[in-house]
Design a protein around this motif. Structure first.
Motif, PDB file in Angstrom:
ATOM      1  N   VAL A 294       0.857  -1.178   0.000  1.00 27.44           N
ATOM      2  CA  VAL A 294       0.000   0.000   0.000  1.00 27.44           C
ATOM      3  C   VAL A 294       0.895   1.231   0.000  1.00 27.44           C
ATOM      4  CG1 VAL A 294      -1.740   1.276   1.320  1.00 27.44           C
ATOM      5  CG2 VAL A 294      -1.827  -1.206   1.261  1.00 27.44           C
ATOM      6  N   ASP A 295       0.511   2.222  -0.791  1.00 27.81           N
ATOM      7  CA  ASP A 295       1.225   3.494  -0.809  1.00 27.81           C
ATOM      8  C   ASP A 295       1.344   4.006   0.624  1.00 27.81           C
ATOM      9  OD1 ASP A 295       0.678   6.700  -0.872  1.00 27.81           O
ATOM     10  OD2 ASP A 295       2.015   6.063  -2.509  1.00 27.81           O
ATOM     11  N   PRO A 296       2.536   4.444   1.031  1.00 29.96           N
ATOM     12  CA  PRO A 296       2.731   4.867   2.423  1.00 29.96           C
ATOM     13  C   PRO A 296       1.759   5.944   2.908  1.00 29.96           C
ATOM     14  CG  PRO A 296       4.838   4.658   1.335  1.00 29.96           C
ATOM     15  CD  PRO A 296       3.791   4.463   0.275  1.00 29.96           C
ATOM     16  N   GLU A 297       1.474   6.916   2.095  1.00 27.85           N
ATOM     17  CA  GLU A 297       0.565   7.985   2.507  1.00 27.85           C
ATOM     18  C   GLU A 297      -0.841   7.442   2.740  1.00 27.85           C
ATOM     19  OE1 GLU A 297      -1.096  12.129   0.629  1.00 27.85           O
ATOM     20  OE2 GLU A 297       0.995  11.599   0.235  1.00 27.85           O
ATOM     21  N   ILE A 298      -1.297   6.602   1.830  1.00 25.91           N
ATOM     22  CA  ILE A 298      -2.637   6.015   1.959  1.00 25.91           C
ATOM     23  C   ILE A 298      -2.670   5.030   3.127  1.00 25.91           C
ATOM     24  CG2 ILE A 298      -4.329   4.516   0.824  1.00 25.91           C
ATOM     25  CD1 ILE A 298      -3.384   5.818  -1.836  1.00 25.91           C
ATOM     26  N   GLY A 299      -1.650   4.191   3.233  1.00 24.30           N
ATOM     27  CA  GLY A 299      -1.588   3.215   4.310  1.00 24.30           C
ATOM     28  C   GLY A 299      -1.572   3.863   5.682  1.00 24.30           C
ATOM     29  N   THR A 300      -0.833   4.956   5.803  1.00 19.89           N
ATOM     30  CA  THR A 300      -0.774   5.671   7.082  1.00 19.89           C
ATOM     31  C   THR A 300      -2.138   6.259   7.429  1.00 19.89           C
ATOM     32  OG1 THR A 300       1.569   6.169   6.743  1.00 19.89           O
ATOM     33  CG2 THR A 300       0.378   7.551   8.319  1.00 19.89           C
ATOM     34  N   ALA A 301      -2.809   6.813   6.439  1.00 17.53           N
ATOM     35  CA  ALA A 301      -4.148   7.374   6.674  1.00 17.53           C
ATOM     36  C   ALA A 301      -5.138   6.276   7.065  1.00 17.53           C
ATOM     37  CB  ALA A 301      -4.637   8.113   5.432  1.00 17.53           C
ATOM     38  N   LEU A 302      -5.086   5.140   6.375  1.00 18.59           N
ATOM     39  CA  LEU A 302      -5.983   4.029   6.693  1.00 18.59           C
ATOM     40  C   LEU A 302      -5.705   3.466   8.086  1.00 18.59           C
ATOM     41  CD1 LEU A 302      -6.012   2.180   3.253  1.00 18.59           C
ATOM     42  CD2 LEU A 302      -7.931   3.381   4.329  1.00 18.59           C
TER      43      LEU A 302
END
Length: 129
Positions: free
Chosen positions: A26-34
């Motif tokens: 998962v893209d780090p930015e998206i994964g962190t938000a999720l």
């Protein structure tokens, strides 16, 4: 555990395994938000779990036999059996915990892969002079 919750737990365990093996990234930015959203959900569920303990002992039903039977039924629905609200909340907490762990591992996998590829490219002899 209800079949639907068992299915969700199994699905997230499978996704977590895929993230651990590098199959799921998962893209780090998206994964962190999720992951952050899952942790917020867990916090809310934890708060609800604490609050529901107040329903262990209900009152105000009266002294008739039917009233005390009804009181017991509502108390068990809150925290007394496998289908109680407490059990459902615990199951939901397990699912969102798995979600957060999966997002973290999937994010770390893509970051590790990117770092490894970057190092390989830096170490390659391009042949240019």
């Amino acid at each position: 555990m209800a079949a639907e919750m068992q299915s969700l737990v199994a699905q997230w365990k499978n996704l977590k395994t895929q993230a651990e093996s590098g199959e799921l990234m998962v893209d780090p930015e998206i994964g962190t938000a999720l992951k952050g959203h899952a942790e917020q959900m867990k916090t809310k569920l934890d708060t609800m779990l604490v609050g529901i303990k107040q329903l262990d002992k209900l009152s105000g039903f009266g002294t008739l036999a039917t009233a005390t039977t009804l009181q017991g039924k509502f108390e068990r629905k809150a925290s007394g059996d496998n289908a109680s609200a407490v059990e459902r909340l615990k199951q939901s907490i397990e699912v969102v915990t798995l979600m957060a762990e999966t997002y973290e591992k999937a994010t770390r996998t893509i970051q590790d892969t990117d770092q490894s590829n970057s190092q390989k490219l830096a170490n390659m002899d391009t042949g240019a002079k």
